[in-house]
Design a protein around this motif. Structure first.
Motif, PDB file in Angstrom:
ATOM      1  N   ILE A 117       0.854  -1.183   0.000  1.00 14.50           N
ATOM      2  CA  ILE A 117       0.000   0.000   0.000  1.00 14.50           C
ATOM      3  C   ILE A 117       0.890   1.232   0.000  1.00 14.50           C
ATOM      4  O   ILE A 117       1.924   1.273   0.674  1.00 14.50           O
ATOM      5  CB  ILE A 117      -0.958   0.009   1.219  1.00 14.50           C
ATOM      6  CG1 ILE A 117      -2.003   1.114   1.071  1.00 14.50           C
ATOM      7  CG2 ILE A 117      -0.201   0.136   2.521  1.00 14.50           C
ATOM      8  CD1 ILE A 117      -3.139   1.035   2.096  1.00 14.50           C
ATOM      9  N   ASN A 118       0.549   2.212  -0.779  1.00 17.39           N
ATOM     10  CA  ASN A 118       1.328   3.448  -0.892  1.00 17.39           C
ATOM     11  C   ASN A 118       2.796   3.164  -1.217  1.00 17.39           C
ATOM     12  O   ASN A 118       3.706   3.884  -0.779  1.00 17.39           O
ATOM     13  CB  ASN A 118       1.241   4.266   0.407  1.00 17.39           C
ATOM     14  CG  ASN A 118      -0.175   4.636   0.767  1.00 17.39           C
ATOM     15  OD1 ASN A 118      -1.007   4.845  -0.114  1.00 17.39           O
ATOM     16  ND2 ASN A 118      -0.468   4.710   2.056  1.00 17.39           N
ATOM     17  N   THR A 159      -9.799  -2.854   0.121  1.00 18.08           N
ATOM     18  CA  THR A 159     -10.083  -1.549   0.733  1.00 18.08           C
ATOM     19  C   THR A 159     -10.129  -1.677   2.256  1.00 18.08           C
ATOM     20  O   THR A 159     -10.697  -2.630   2.798  1.00 18.08           O
ATOM     21  CB  THR A 159     -11.427  -0.998   0.237  1.00 18.08           C
ATOM     22  OG1 THR A 159     -11.402  -0.925  -1.184  1.00 18.08           O
ATOM     23  CG2 THR A 159     -11.695   0.380   0.815  1.00 18.08           C
ATOM     24  N   ARG A 213      -8.676   3.722   2.070  1.00 16.13           N
ATOM     25  CA  ARG A 213      -7.493   3.468   1.250  1.00 16.13           C
ATOM     26  C   ARG A 213      -7.454   1.987   0.873  1.00 16.13           C
ATOM     27  O   ARG A 213      -7.964   1.132   1.598  1.00 16.13           O
ATOM     28  CB  ARG A 213      -6.226   3.875   1.986  1.00 16.13           C
ATOM     29  CG  ARG A 213      -6.115   5.386   2.148  1.00 16.13           C
ATOM     30  CD  ARG A 213      -4.704   5.827   2.378  1.00 16.13           C
ATOM     31  NE  ARG A 213      -4.594   7.273   2.304  1.00 16.13           N
ATOM     32  CZ  ARG A 213      -3.479   7.944   2.542  1.00 16.13           C
ATOM     33  NH1 ARG A 213      -2.382   7.290   2.867  1.00 16.13           N
ATOM     34  NH2 ARG A 213      -3.453   9.256   2.456  1.00 16.13           N
ATOM     35  N   ARG A 214      -6.766   1.724  -0.251  1.00 19.66           N
ATOM     36  CA  ARG A 214      -6.833   0.361  -0.789  1.00 19.66           C
ATOM     37  C   ARG A 214      -5.439  -0.233  -0.977  1.00 19.66           C
ATOM     38  O   ARG A 214      -4.536   0.431  -1.506  1.00 19.66           O
ATOM     39  CB  ARG A 214      -7.575   0.379  -2.126  1.00 19.66           C
ATOM     40  CG  ARG A 214      -8.002  -0.999  -2.615  1.00 19.66           C
ATOM     41  CD  ARG A 214      -8.733  -0.887  -3.944  1.00 19.66           C
ATOM     42  NE  ARG A 214      -9.240  -2.180  -4.387  1.00 19.66           N
ATOM     43  CZ  ARG A 214      -9.645  -2.429  -5.610  1.00 19.66           C
ATOM     44  NH1 ARG A 214      -9.643  -1.459  -6.522  1.00 19.66           N
ATOM     45  NH2 ARG A 214     -10.088  -3.633  -5.939  1.00 19.66           N
TER      46      ARG A 214
END
Length: 706
Positions: free
Chosen positions: A211-212, A234, A280-281
């Protein structure tokens, strides 16, 4: 076995605990099967037991047995043959597992079964707990197996035909363990449990999520009874101690997670560090990306032994003397500095620049075992499809022999780069899976080198490497380079100076490649001039009409508080040195010291020695050094031969002074009398000096020479 009276002909193991047990029981110990064959010679045994052994034994070893060679296997046969079978059982959703003892044949795990033991799999079981159950069942069933052999001999039962499933070394986890959120929650939970080996070595992969742009290792995950309508991956909600994530079925509760080195993180810390928030996913792999990642993992897996050994040998080095940077915001981008390289670099082989960097940092740190992070377009092309799961730098480890030529270093560098190409690379979770590579909390991970050298097609292709403090990017033309540095560790001036030094070393190496690495310059021509000549241009006129004690008096007037003497944990300022020597000089004058009088100095090296020397000069006398380490008869003769009326000493060495006619003054004992003397300057006295007494050419010491 020993309790049953069975004889053990040899133990074959490289395990320290097993080896220690064998030695404690006076059993022959062999490191490997080859050593066993050599040690056994023509000797034969009834049984050979292969327990928790992953090495395929040659037929010659099996032939040592008169009755049978028996193997312990951590899975039920024939349905779970091969390696890591507890992991595959968990992934397949089995509710039971087991261990088997079977006859060893040339086919792996194909021999007839002698004893089996079933193991139930519970909902919370992981690879660690199921492996532990297998070992426990193996110990218990081994006792039963020995009973069988002692009473009935071997009674083999052939494995069931048509039911064999074999998991070899090439069997890998789909998508290299990266969680595919477009799967059922129960499948993801099984993956997490199957890849949880606790703190033990993990031969496969870890369960990870991205993630990110950050990779997170998932240590514990449990399906919930709730179902959301959000897209898979998610973050549905962040609760105390867990994060709920949507899947294709029910939501999954992530309860424990860690960074890529398997350092466990408290949930609030993880939320802040990775920017986790509701809505956020996590990245969701499509089938093509998952397949490519699996292909990469399968290609890299056979080379993990090489990378584990090389990473374990990495030794950090300190560049702090080079320069110190300044505080900057967290995660601030590295600073770039582009510079030209020597003209000769344009026609030199590309490895010459890399070799020069190795030599430069080895010389800078005075270490021959320097290891730099390394990458080039060949290595990067192999991992571009790895979804950020492959290491972007690998350890370049070329031992620098300072007495060898630069040409030799270039050849060794080229050979090591070819070796790196052959071993492709490794997944970033390798440090989490190998206990010997895990760094203590707060320490740099072993797969991140503080300094890296990267070959790029263009300087603009140079991308910062996470955690690396300094990176040197080299492009094919050889005309220029780019330094990317962490400004919290280095200042711009320090990096500019470093480049000038590196360029100077590179130019010298290319001009004389046959010369030894130890002779390559570390300083620029300007620095060399400054250090060797400008800083040593200390010539100045010296007055020849004043004695040493006069110079001390003058210095005391100029800088009274400056430190004049330091001896261990004691020190004296110029003012104190002048004042104390004045007081002692007056005391000595009262005891008859005057121009022409020789005074012995029977003192160890100390502040008192210098104070006494100056005091004798100020009183007009001359001193004769008497080393307390000399034999007593020599000291006695020197005092007699020089006709010294006074000898100064301290209580510490007073007992070492032989019987003499001279007056022995213990400076410790007379300190109160000296302290009441005036500490003002004395009138100039007749200048006297004395040279140490010599015995170079005579049987007895020569007299003093004034």
């Amino acid at each position: 076995m020993l309790r049953r009276g069975w004889g053990i002909a040899a133990v074959v193991s490289g395990s320290p605990p097993v080896s220690a047990w064998a030695r404690a029981n006076d059993l022959p110990l062999c490191a490997d099967p080859a050593a066993l064959l050599h040690g056994m010679g023509a000797t034969r045994v009834d049984y050979l037991f292969s327990i928790a052994n992953l090495v395929v034994l040659p037929q010659a070893v099996l032939d040592l047995c008169r009755i049978a060679a028996i193997n312990y296997h951590d899975g039920p046969l024939p349905t779970y043959a091969g390696l890591n079978t507890p992991v595959w059982a968990l992934l397949n959703g089995e509710t039971s597992h087991g261990v088997s003892w079977h006859i060893m044949t040339t086919g792996i795990d194909r021999g007839a079964i002698l004893r089996e033991s079933a193991i139930p799999i519970e909902d919370h079981d992981s690879a660690f707990t199921l492996n532990s159950k297998c070992f426990a069942a193996g110990v218990e069933s081994f006792e039963a197996l020995l009973d069988d052999l002692a009473v009935r001999g071997i009674q083999p039962v052939p494995q069931a035909a048509g039911k064999r499933t074999y998991y070899g070394r090439s069997a890998r986890i789909p998508a290299a363990g990266l969680i595919r959120w477009n799967r059922a929650a129960i499948q993801i939970a099984r993956l997490v449990r199957a890849l949880d080996f606790g703190t033990h070595a993990n031969p496969l992969v870890t369960a990870r999520a991205v993630i990110n742009g950050e990779t997170i290792i998932i240590l514990s995950a449990t399906p919930t009874g709730a179902t959301s309508t959000l897209p898979p991956g998610t973050i549905v909600r962040i609760e105390t101690g867990r994060i709920l994530v949507a899947t294709t079925t029910v939501d999954l509760a992530i309860e424990r997670l860690a960074d890529r080195t398997r350092c466990s993180l408290d949930m609030p810390v993880a939320v802040e560090r990775f920017g986790l928030a509701e809505g956020r996913r996590f990245d969701v792999l499509d089938d093509a990306a998952a397949s490519e990642l699996g292909r990469l993992d399968a290609a890299m897996a056979p080379h993990e032994g090489f990378w584990r050994a090389r990473l374990a040998a990495v030794v950090g080095f300190d560049l702090s003397p080079v320069g110190v940077g300044s505080p900057r915001p967290p995660n601030a981008a590295p600073v770039a500095l582009d510079r030209r390289l020597p003209a000769a670099s344009a026609t030199a082989p590309r490895t010459a620049q890399v070799a020069a960097a190795l030599c430069f940092f080895a010389r800078l740190c005075d270490r021959s075992d320097i290891v730099l992070g390394y990458a080039n377009p060949v290595l990067m092309a192999q991992i571009d499809s790895g979804h950020g799961q492959c290491a972007r730098q690998v350890p370049l480890a070329v031992p620098i022999a300072f007495d060898k030529s630069f040409d030799d270093t270039c050849a060794a560098t080229g050979a090591d780069i070819r070796e790196l190409h052959r071993h492709i690379g490794f997944l970033t979770d390798l440090v989490a899976r190998a206990p010997e590579l895990r760094a203590p909390s707060g320490m740099r991970a072993r797969d991140i080198m503080p300094v890296a050298v990267v070959e790029v097609d263009t300087l603009d292709d140079a991308r910062p490497l996470d955690g690396t403090q300094l990176m040197l990017a080299l492009e094919p033309s050889g005309n220029a380079c780019r330094w990317l540095y962490d400004a919290t560790h280095f200042s711009a001036e320090a990096i500019a100076t470093m480049h000038d030094r590196f360029a100077g070393l590179l130019a010298a190496a290319l001009a004389n490649p046959e010369g030894p690495v130890s002779q390559l310059p570390l300083l620029t021509a300007e620095e060399r001039q400054r250090v060797l000549f400008d800083w040593n241009a200390t010539a100045m006129p010296v007055a020849d009409d004043r004695c040493l004690h006069d110079l001390v008096v003058e210095q005391a007037r100029r800088t009274p508080d400056a430190i004049a003497l330091v001896c261990r944990d004691e020190m004296l300022s110029y003012h104190a040195l002048d004042a104390q020597s004045n007081q002692l000089a007056r005391f000595l004058i009262e005891r008859g010291v005057a121009p022409g009088v020789l005074v012995g100095l029977f003192l160890e090296r100390s502040l008192a020695l210098v104070v006494a020397l100056l005091a004798i000069h100020k009183a007009g006398g001359a001193y004769v050094p008497l080393d307390p380490a000399y034999p007593a008869d020599r000291i006695a003769y020197m005092i007699e031969d020089a006709r010294m009326p006074v000898v100064l000493c301290t209580g510490h060495v007073r007992d070492q002074l032989p019987a003499i006619d001279a007056i022995a003054i213990d400076l410790d004992a007379v300190a109160p009398e000296v302290a009441v003397q005036s500490d003002t300057s004395l009138a100039p006295a007749l200048r006297q000096a004395i040279l140490p007494m010599s015995s170079t050419h005579r049987a007895r010491p020569a007299g003093p020479r004034a």
